[in-house]
Design a protein around this motif. Structure first.
Motif, short mmCIF file in Angstrom:
data_model
loop_
_atom_site.label_atom_id
_atom_site.label_comp_id
_atom_site.label_asym_id
_atom_site.label_seq_id
_atom_site.Cartn_x
_atom_site.Cartn_y
_atom_site.Cartn_z
N ASP A 137 45.79 52.14 39.90
CA ASP A 137 45.50 53.46 39.33
C ASP A 137 44.83 53.39 37.95
N GLY A 138 44.61 52.18 37.44
CA GLY A 138 43.92 52.04 36.17
C GLY A 138 44.77 52.37 34.95
N THR A 139 46.10 52.44 35.09
CA THR A 139 46.96 52.76 33.94
C THR A 139 46.94 51.66 32.89
N VAL A 140 46.59 50.45 33.27
CA VAL A 140 46.39 49.38 32.31
C VAL A 140 45.43 48.36 32.91
N GLY A 141 44.57 47.80 32.08
CA GLY A 141 43.64 46.79 32.55
C GLY A 141 42.55 47.35 33.46
N HIS A 142 42.06 46.48 34.31
CA HIS A 142 40.99 46.85 35.24
C HIS A 142 41.52 47.76 36.34
N LYS A 143 40.81 48.81 36.63
CA LYS A 143 41.19 49.69 37.74
C LYS A 143 40.63 49.11 39.03
N GLY A 144 41.52 48.55 39.83
CA GLY A 144 41.08 47.91 41.06
C GLY A 144 41.98 46.75 41.42
N LEU A 145 41.40 45.77 42.10
CA LEU A 145 42.17 44.66 42.65
C LEU A 145 42.08 43.41 41.79
N VAL A 146 43.09 42.56 41.92
CA VAL A 146 43.07 41.29 41.18
C VAL A 146 41.89 40.43 41.62
N THR A 147 41.47 40.57 42.87
CA THR A 147 40.35 39.77 43.35
C THR A 147 39.05 40.12 42.64
N GLU A 148 38.92 41.38 42.22
CA GLU A 148 37.73 41.80 41.48
C GLU A 148 37.72 41.15 40.09
N VAL A 149 38.89 41.12 39.46
CA VAL A 149 39.01 40.47 38.15
C VAL A 149 38.76 38.97 38.30
N LEU A 150 39.33 38.39 39.34
CA LEU A 150 39.17 36.96 39.59
C LEU A 150 37.71 36.60 39.83
N GLU A 151 37.02 37.39 40.65
CA GLU A 151 35.61 37.10 40.95
C GLU A 151 34.75 37.16 39.68
N ASN A 152 35.02 38.16 38.85
CA ASN A 152 34.27 38.27 37.59
C ASN A 152 34.49 37.05 36.72
N ARG A 153 35.73 36.59 36.67
CA ARG A 153 36.04 35.43 35.84
C ARG A 153 35.35 34.17 36.38
N GLY A 157 48.95 20.75 29.56
CA GLY A 157 47.77 20.76 28.70
C GLY A 157 46.59 21.51 29.25
N ASN A 158 46.78 22.24 30.35
CA ASN A 158 45.68 23.01 30.91
C ASN A 158 45.50 24.36 30.20
N HIS A 159 44.28 24.87 30.25
CA HIS A 159 44.00 26.22 29.76
C HIS A 159 44.30 27.17 30.91
N VAL A 160 45.36 27.96 30.76
CA VAL A 160 45.83 28.80 31.86
C VAL A 160 45.37 30.24 31.68
N VAL A 161 44.67 30.74 32.68
CA VAL A 161 44.27 32.14 32.72
C VAL A 161 45.14 32.83 33.77
N ALA A 162 45.93 33.81 33.35
CA ALA A 162 46.79 34.55 34.28
C ALA A 162 46.08 35.83 34.70
N VAL A 163 46.04 36.06 35.99
CA VAL A 163 45.48 37.30 36.55
C VAL A 163 46.60 37.96 37.35
N ILE A 164 47.07 39.11 36.90
CA ILE A 164 48.20 39.76 37.57
C ILE A 164 47.84 41.20 37.94
N GLY A 165 48.47 41.67 39.00
CA GLY A 165 48.15 43.01 39.46
C GLY A 165 49.33 43.74 40.06
N ALA A 166 49.25 45.07 40.02
CA ALA A 166 50.26 45.93 40.62
C ALA A 166 49.63 47.29 40.85
N ARG A 167 50.38 48.17 41.51
CA ARG A 167 49.84 49.50 41.76
C ARG A 167 49.66 50.29 40.47
N SER A 168 50.60 50.10 39.51
CA SER A 168 50.51 50.82 38.24
C SER A 168 51.19 50.01 37.14
N LYS A 169 51.02 50.43 35.91
CA LYS A 169 51.53 49.71 34.74
C LYS A 169 53.02 49.47 34.82
#
Length: 280
Positions: free
Chosen positions: A160-176, A126-138
């Motif tokens: 490489d920015g081929t999809v989503g945020h260009k950078g690291l998962v930690t940057e996306v996580l920190e923003n969230r 029953g939790n609201h799950v936010v998935a943050v995933i990362g890789a070198r490219s799409k």
């Protein structure tokens, strides 16, 4: 006991594969966070893989693995209908899951597959799950569709920015974390540097952070001591005390050193295997 390969799918050609294994006894009791230990042949080494998913009705478990050495290369050369020599599990402590609200699950590389099972468990609780995933490219991202089937939010980062945020998962996580003060827990599974970086990113926010460790393992029942890690200054065994621990207590430097200790020998074994395969 032997386990038949019901399905095999290359997720990243020559690099990462998914296998669905016939294992009704394991499927009946496996929970998010559990892992299995397998041998591809009688002479093969024992190695662990986290369960990526289970189908209790079909009696199957899914594993995802990266071809890194001889054993995973041999496994990757097996075909549907063949059987691995033995499969042992479910092992390790299951993820502690309860309904708390918003949980962010962070995955990198093949760790995304293991994170998928845990994220699904939080969703079913029953939790609201936010998935943050990362890789070198799409083209190196895993389990996007599977996560989107139950996660209200799937946030992606690529180098490489081929999809989503260009950078690291930690940057996306920190923003969230800056935007949402209601996050109750962060779960991270992936390469050791990524998990360590996630812990450091979350620390200023005071949010519970859980990591799943991928230490070396042999017997999986706490007897050999190969998987020992330092947690809060105490020695723990990943196979029976984990694989999940409070990320703030993990000695990641020691973990990195132990994982690198047999790299030279692993390379020799893998190179010899590849030469033998090419000579056939």
């Amino acid at each position: 006991m032997p386990s038949k390969i019901v399905k095999k799918k290359e997720l990243i050609p020559g690099r990462t594969s998914l296998m669905v294994l016939e294992a009704p006894q394991i499927a009946a009791t496996a929970k998010p966070g559990n892992f299995v230990i397998l041998r591809v042949s009688e002479q093969g080494e024992r190695f662990p893989l986290t369960i990526a998913d289970v189908d209790k009705k079909a009696g199957t478990v899914s594993i995802v693995f990266l071809v890194m050495g001889k054993s995973t290369a041999v496994l990757n050369n097996m075909k549907e209908g063949e059987s691995i020599f033995d499969l042992c599990g479910p092992l390790g402590k299951a993820t502690h899951i309860e309904k708390v609200g918003t949980v962010v699950c962070v995955g990198g590389g093949t760790g995304i597959a293991a994170m998928h099972h845990i994220a699904k468990g939080h969703h079913e609780a029953g939790n609201h799950v936010v998935a943050v995933i990362g890789a070198r490219s799409k083209d190196l991202l895993l389990f996007c569709d599977e996560l989107q089937s139950f996660c209200p939010e799937v946030l992606i980062a690529t180098d490489d920015g081929t999809v989503g945020h260009k950078g690291l998962v930690t940057e996306v996580l920190e923003n969230r974390l800056r935007e949402d003060k209601n996050v109750k827990e962060v779960v991270a599974i992936g390469p050791v540097p990524m998990m360590s970086a996630v812990v450091n990113t979350v620390k200023p926010f005071g949010v519970k952070t859980t990591v799943s460790l991928n230490s070396m393992m042999v017997d999986g029942i706490g007897m050999c001591g190969a998987c020992r890690v330092s947690i809060g200054g105490e020695t723990k065994f990943t196979c029976v005390d984990g694989p999940e621990f409070d990320g703030n207590l993990v000695d990641f430097d020691e973990l990195r050193q132990r994982l690198a200790s047999l790299k030279a020998e692993e390379k020799v074994s893998y190179d010899n295997y590849c030469r033998c395969q090419n000579n056939e």
